[in-house]
Design a protein around this motif. Sequence first.
Motif, mmCIF file in Angstrom:
data_model
loop_
_atom_site.group_PDB
_atom_site.id
_atom_site.type_symbol
_atom_site.label_atom_id
_atom_site.label_comp_id
_atom_site.label_asym_id
_atom_site.label_seq_id
_atom_site.Cartn_x
_atom_site.Cartn_y
_atom_site.Cartn_z
ATOM 1 N N GLU A 171 0.495 6.146 -7.098
ATOM 2 C CA GLU A 171 1.234 6.562 -5.907
ATOM 3 C C GLU A 171 1.554 5.371 -5.011
ATOM 4 O OE1 GLU A 171 -1.299 9.480 -4.200
ATOM 5 O OE2 GLU A 171 -0.675 11.089 -5.582
ATOM 6 N N TRP A 172 0.580 4.470 -4.819
ATOM 7 C CA TRP A 172 0.824 3.335 -3.933
ATOM 8 C C TRP A 172 1.745 2.299 -4.570
ATOM 9 C CZ3 TRP A 172 0.803 3.263 0.953
ATOM 10 C CH2 TRP A 172 -0.042 4.121 1.658
ATOM 11 N N ARG A 175 5.129 3.786 -3.940
ATOM 12 C CA ARG A 175 5.543 3.677 -2.547
ATOM 13 C C ARG A 175 5.964 2.252 -2.189
ATOM 14 N NH1 ARG A 175 1.874 6.793 1.859
ATOM 15 N NH2 ARG A 175 3.373 5.627 3.149
ATOM 16 N N LYS A 194 2.033 -6.856 -3.047
ATOM 17 C CA LYS A 194 2.093 -5.390 -3.041
ATOM 18 C C LYS A 194 0.801 -4.800 -3.599
ATOM 19 C CE LYS A 194 7.132 -5.125 -3.393
ATOM 20 N NZ LYS A 194 8.287 -4.687 -4.194
ATOM 21 N N ALA A 253 -1.795 -2.366 -1.730
ATOM 22 C CA ALA A 253 -2.168 -1.097 -2.353
ATOM 23 C C ALA A 253 -3.681 -0.940 -2.459
ATOM 24 C CB ALA A 253 -1.521 -0.979 -3.728
ATOM 25 N N LEU A 296 -5.288 0.402 0.640
ATOM 26 C CA LEU A 296 -4.908 1.732 1.103
ATOM 27 C C LEU A 296 -5.370 2.850 0.176
ATOM 28 C CD1 LEU A 296 -1.319 0.749 2.214
ATOM 29 C CD2 LEU A 296 -3.188 1.409 3.734
ATOM 30 N N LEU A 297 -5.942 2.508 -0.970
ATOM 31 C CA LEU A 297 -6.282 3.497 -1.991
ATOM 32 C C LEU A 297 -7.160 4.629 -1.468
ATOM 33 C CD1 LEU A 297 -7.112 1.242 -5.068
ATOM 34 C CD2 LEU A 297 -5.245 2.892 -4.924
ATOM 35 N N GLU A 342 7.370 0.186 4.348
ATOM 36 C CA GLU A 342 6.374 1.123 3.818
ATOM 37 C C GLU A 342 4.993 0.797 4.361
ATOM 38 O OE1 GLU A 342 5.520 4.500 2.324
ATOM 39 O OE2 GLU A 342 7.532 3.689 1.932
ATOM 40 N N ALA A 363 2.470 3.112 6.503
ATOM 41 C CA ALA A 363 1.058 3.304 6.154
ATOM 42 C C ALA A 363 0.160 3.036 7.352
ATOM 43 C CB ALA A 363 0.677 2.386 4.991
#
Length: 288
Positions: A108-109, A112, A133, A137, A140-141, A163, A167
Motif C-alpha cells: 500500500e505504501w 501511495r 520512498k 514507507a 509509516l508501515l 503524499e 501522511a
Amino acid sequence: MRPDLCLENAGRRYGLRGPWVLRGVDLTVAPGRLVRVEGANGTGKSTLLRLLAGIDAPSEGRITGRPRTAYVPERFPPALPFTAVGYLTHLGTVHGLSRTAAARAAGEWLERLGAAAYADTPMARLSKGSSQKVAVAQALLAEPELLVLDEAWTGLDTDARAELERAVAERTAAGGSVVFVDHDPRRLAGLPDTTYAVRDGSLVPCDVAGPLPSGPHVTVEAQGPPDGRLPDDVRRTAASAEETGPGRYRLTVPAPHSDLLLRALLTSRPPWHVVRVAPRPDAPGSSR
C-alpha cells in the motif's frame, strides 16, 4: 492516550570530553502535534531528532514518555540485502505486524508513494529517489505514535512529496505527533503547532504567527449539531476554522489535505454535513 514525550535538561555530546552539540534542551511533544525544527547546518538539528527518535541517548538529562516511534534519517542506507518489498515486510514484522499485514502495508505504501513498480527490485539497485520512498514507507508501515522526519522530502518527486504531506496530516489527525526538519521554509508552512530553532546548542521557540502558506487551498463549509464542537481531528487538519453560525464552520485547508479533512467530517460521530466545497487558490489570512 499516550503521555507526552518530554526532554528535560537534555544534552548530547560525542565522546567523554567532546564538545556539547546540544545542552539544556527542554521540549514537550504532545499527541496530535506537528513540530518543526529549524537551524543552520551543523547546529545540532539531526542530533535533536536522533534523541527524539531514540537512536541516541542523552549524555545528560532525561527523556520520558517514550511513544512508538518511526524515523526517516537524512541519509538512508540503500545497499541492503533485500528487495524493496522484502525490506518493508521485514521491518513491518519488527514493528509488530504479522507478516501478512506487513506485506499488505508495504504494498500500500509503495503504491501511495509511486514506487510499486520497484517492489521486487533489490535495494542496492534503486535510484536515490526510489530509495528515499522506501525510507519513508518503512516509517509509516505501523502507524507510529511519533514520526520523526529528518529532511525526509529530499530526493522525492512532486507527487511523493505531496503524499508524504498527506501522511503527516493523517498521523496528526489520528492523534500521533510529528517532528520534522526540512530545508525548504515552504514545507508545511503555516501548519506546525510549534516551531523551534537550534542555536548555539540550545533549543529556542520561534514566533510562527503569520498568513497561511501560499499555494492552492480548498474551502469547506460544514454543518454539525447546533451545539456541536468541531471534531479535534478536523481542527488539527484545517489551516483555519471560522464559525459562521450555530454548529456551522467555514474551513480552509491546503489542497493536498482536503480529502483527509472531508473524511474526518463524514466519519465523525455524529457525522457532519458537508454543505459546500470550493477551490481557493489564494492564501487568506489565518484565523487559527
